[in-house]
Design an enzyme around this catalytic site. Structure first.
Site, PDB file in Angstrom:
ATOM      1  CB  SER A  43      51.276  22.403  34.352  1.00  0.00           C
ATOM      2  OG  SER A  43      51.695  23.045  33.194  1.00  0.00           O
ATOM      3  CG  HIS A  66      53.410  27.241  35.536  1.00  0.00           C
ATOM      4  ND1 HIS A  66      52.125  27.157  35.059  1.00  0.00           N
ATOM      5  CD2 HIS A  66      53.987  26.039  35.285  1.00  0.00           C
ATOM      6  CE1 HIS A  66      51.932  25.960  34.531  1.00  0.00           C
ATOM      7  NE2 HIS A  66      53.038  25.257  34.665  1.00  0.00           N
ATOM      8  CG  ASP A  97      50.743  30.099  34.805  1.00  0.00           C
ATOM      9  OD1 ASP A  97      51.788  29.966  34.129  1.00  0.00           O
ATOM     10  OD2 ASP A  97      50.083  29.134  35.219  1.00  0.00           O
TER      11      ASP A  97
END
Length: 237
Positions: free
Chosen positions: A130, A215, A183
């Site tokens: 991320s 995610h 996600d």
């Protein structure tokens, strides 16, 4: 270790010998270095001569009392991105300035690790998740050719400031990007945009979509990433 303004958990080589390569995990927004160091034993199965480091980001997280952040995400609205993917570009541009501010600290940390282990940069790889992926790409592609990492692995992230990259890129390490199709935080379109921008500047890039994955990192994605990093540092000496 010199220039180590960052700190965090580490994992020694599984074979008990001195490290012959180094994997640096860069965590996401609101987490800390403990979030990814748990991958070290799994990666170490294929890379027993590697040391693993997972530094805490330099700033306290503005929205999580115990977490850390590489830069602010106050202007980031994942709900808006889901409704209108065309807003992705402007959002990434805003975050670019935050990554630019954090970059010297991470740069110095990487130099300190290499000095500590007596290794050359071709034995260093970056693996981000991320926001950590954003930092890995930002810093790794801007390190001078003789300081560049051997490879960059990114999960569920994005490339910040793609329009600036052509003027600022200094190195072209191979990149693997892995992203879940479900996600809910960083849209999978971010991986497509990163792939296109990286190819324009000559960076070898490989991408993988993980079906129905939100995610996060799944077992298959971790295995693909491990094989990728191992293959690009296999000839450690």
């Amino acid at each position: 270790m010199t220039a180590a303004t960052l700190s965090g958990p580490s994992h020694a080589p599984a074979n008990g010998a001195p490290a012959r390569r180094v994997v640096v995990f860069l965590h996401g927004y609101g987490a800390d270095g403990n979030d990814l160091i748990g991958l070290a034993p799994f990666f170490g199965q294929a890379m027993p001569d590697a040391a693993f480091h997972s530094p805490h980001a330099p700033e306290p997280c503005e929205m999580a009392p115990m977490g850390r952040q590489w830069f602010s995400l106050r202007a980031y609205d994942p709900d808006m991105l889901r409704r209108d993917p065309s807003t992705l570009g402007p959002a990434l541009e805003q975050m670019f300035l935050g990554a630019e501010k954090a970059a010297p600290t991470l740069d110095a940390y990487l130099d300190g690790l290499l000095e500590h282990y007596g290794l050359t940069p071709d034995k260093l790889v970056l693996a981000g998740f991320s926001q950590g992926t954003m930092m890995a790409l930002h810093v790794g592609l801007r390190r001078a050719t003789d300081r560049a990492p051997a490879a960059i692995l990114g999960y569920s992230g994005a490339l910040l400031g793609p329009d600036r990259l052509g003027d600022e890129i200094k190195a072209q390490p191979p990149v693997m990007l892995i992203h879940g199709t479900a996600d809910e935080v960083v849209p999978p379109q971010a991986m497509d945009a990163a792939q296109e921008a990286l190819r324009v500047v000559g960076v070898p890039v490989e991408t993988h979509r993980r079906p129905n994955l939100p995610h996060g990192i799944d077992e298959d994605g971790a295995a693909m990433g491990r094989a990728f990093l191992d293959s690009h540092t296999k000839a450690a000496g």
